[in-house]
Design a protein around this motif. Sequence first.
Motif, short mmCIF file in Angstrom:
data_model
loop_
_atom_site.label_atom_id
_atom_site.label_comp_id
_atom_site.label_asym_id
_atom_site.label_seq_id
_atom_site.Cartn_x
_atom_site.Cartn_y
_atom_site.Cartn_z
N VAL A 1 -25.43 20.90 28.24
CA VAL A 1 -25.91 19.52 28.16
C VAL A 1 -24.73 18.60 27.88
O VAL A 1 -23.84 18.89 27.11
CB VAL A 1 -26.97 19.40 27.05
N ARG A 2 -24.69 17.46 28.57
CA ARG A 2 -23.66 16.44 28.37
C ARG A 2 -22.28 16.92 28.77
O ARG A 2 -21.30 16.77 28.05
CB ARG A 2 -23.63 15.98 26.91
N LEU A 3 -22.18 17.51 29.95
CA LEU A 3 -20.88 17.92 30.44
C LEU A 3 -20.14 16.76 31.08
O LEU A 3 -18.95 16.87 31.37
CB LEU A 3 -21.04 19.07 31.44
N THR A 4 -20.83 15.67 31.35
CA THR A 4 -20.18 14.53 31.97
C THR A 4 -19.18 13.89 31.02
O THR A 4 -19.33 13.96 29.81
CB THR A 4 -21.24 13.48 32.38
N GLY A 5 -18.12 13.29 31.59
CA GLY A 5 -17.13 12.63 30.76
C GLY A 5 -17.72 11.36 30.17
O GLY A 5 -17.91 10.38 30.89
N SER A 6 -17.99 11.38 28.88
CA SER A 6 -18.64 10.22 28.28
C SER A 6 -18.22 10.09 26.82
O SER A 6 -17.74 11.04 26.21
CB SER A 6 -20.17 10.34 28.36
N VAL A 7 -18.41 8.89 26.32
CA VAL A 7 -18.17 8.60 24.91
C VAL A 7 -19.45 8.01 24.35
O VAL A 7 -19.96 7.01 24.84
CB VAL A 7 -17.00 7.60 24.74
N GLU A 8 -19.96 8.64 23.30
CA GLU A 8 -21.19 8.19 22.66
C GLU A 8 -20.93 8.10 21.16
O GLU A 8 -20.65 9.12 20.52
CB GLU A 8 -22.35 9.14 22.95
N LEU A 9 -21.01 6.91 20.62
CA LEU A 9 -20.70 6.74 19.20
C LEU A 9 -21.37 5.50 18.64
O LEU A 9 -21.85 4.64 19.38
CB LEU A 9 -19.18 6.66 18.98
N THR A 10 -21.37 5.43 17.32
CA THR A 10 -21.86 4.26 16.59
C THR A 10 -20.74 3.78 15.68
O THR A 10 -20.16 4.58 14.94
CB THR A 10 -23.10 4.62 15.75
N PHE A 11 -20.41 2.51 15.74
CA PHE A 11 -19.30 1.99 14.96
C PHE A 11 -19.71 0.70 14.26
O PHE A 11 -20.65 0.01 14.67
CB PHE A 11 -18.07 1.74 15.84
N GLU A 12 -18.97 0.38 13.20
CA GLU A 12 -19.23 -0.84 12.43
C GLU A 12 -18.33 -1.96 12.94
O GLU A 12 -17.13 -1.77 13.11
CB GLU A 12 -18.97 -0.61 10.94
N LEU A 13 -18.94 -3.10 13.18
CA LEU A 13 -18.22 -4.28 13.66
C LEU A 13 -18.27 -5.35 12.57
O LEU A 13 -19.29 -6.00 12.38
CB LEU A 13 -18.86 -4.80 14.95
N PRO A 14 -17.16 -5.54 11.83
CA PRO A 14 -17.16 -6.52 10.74
C PRO A 14 -17.34 -7.94 11.24
O PRO A 14 -17.21 -8.22 12.44
CB PRO A 14 -15.77 -6.33 10.09
N ASP A 15 -17.63 -8.84 10.32
CA ASP A 15 -17.77 -10.25 10.68
C ASP A 15 -16.43 -10.81 11.13
O ASP A 15 -15.36 -10.42 10.64
CB ASP A 15 -18.30 -11.05 9.50
N SER A 16 -16.48 -11.72 12.10
CA SER A 16 -15.29 -12.37 12.67
C SER A 16 -14.31 -11.35 13.25
O SER A 16 -13.09 -11.59 13.25
CB SER A 16 -14.59 -13.24 11.62
N ALA A 17 -14.82 -10.23 13.76
CA ALA A 17 -13.95 -9.17 14.29
C ALA A 17 -14.28 -8.88 15.75
O ALA A 17 -15.32 -9.28 16.27
CB ALA A 17 -14.10 -7.90 13.46
N LYS A 18 -13.36 -8.16 16.39
CA LYS A 18 -13.51 -7.79 17.78
C LYS A 18 -12.96 -6.38 17.99
O LYS A 18 -11.84 -6.07 17.54
CB LYS A 18 -12.76 -8.78 18.69
N GLU A 19 -13.74 -5.52 18.62
CA GLU A 19 -13.33 -4.15 18.88
C GLU A 19 -13.37 -3.88 20.38
O GLU A 19 -14.32 -4.27 21.07
CB GLU A 19 -14.26 -3.16 18.18
N CYS A 20 -12.31 -3.22 20.90
CA CYS A 20 -12.21 -2.93 22.33
C CYS A 20 -12.03 -1.43 22.56
O CYS A 20 -11.37 -0.74 21.76
CB CYS A 20 -11.04 -3.69 22.96
N PHE A 21 -12.61 -0.94 23.64
CA PHE A 21 -12.49 0.46 24.03
C PHE A 21 -11.86 0.52 25.43
O PHE A 21 -12.28 -0.21 26.34
CB PHE A 21 -13.87 1.13 24.04
#
Length: 209
Positions: free
Chosen positions: A21-41
């Motif tokens: 199961v889930r052999l496909t190339g993928s990223v699955e996650l949960t992350f915290e995004l603080p106030d006035s912040a920006k996150e890039c992947f």
Amino acid sequence: MKGSYLLENTVCLLVLALHCVRLTGSVELTFELPDSAKECFHEVIEKDTEATLEYQVVTGGHYDVDVEIRDPMKNVIYKEVKKQYDSFQWKADRTGEFIACFSNEFSTFSHKLVYIDFQVGDEDPLPGLENQMEPLTQMETSSREIHENLNAVIDFQTHHRLRETQGRKRGEDLNERVMIWSIFVTIAIMFVGLGQVFVLKSFFSDKKP
């Protein structure tokens, strides 16, 4: 004897499907995004490869976030403002690094918890079926169906856990607000009661001439 052999094959195929199961190339996650912040992947995607980005704001504020996806030439191919959840699929027109950014810069005090599922490319075939041509045998067809059903179960469980987390967080926030309001009302009642006692006491107190 024959029934035992078929049972062993079925169990082996089930175990094989569970491990694949889930052999496909993928990223699955949960992350915290603080106030006035920006996150890039960042993800390098080959030309003509399909990719899918699914996201959902689990907790925080009004459950919204700004999302933007750029191609290797820095062109914006997807942009949403204050979105709670969405799914976007595209095919890379060139090989390069694609960037998916999540922004909470519009919020000054609310932290966000964001879930993302970034899938790139098609899922790899089950071991032993890479070069297998149609039509498949009944056992091979069954193993593929088990594998697809397990993927569907995983997706359902993931979204169910997200809804459960979101509902629990809303319940905790509501409970906290009710508690604060109850404390405020209790203090107000106590002050009103004490005030009434002093007013009534002043009515029956003897006044000196």
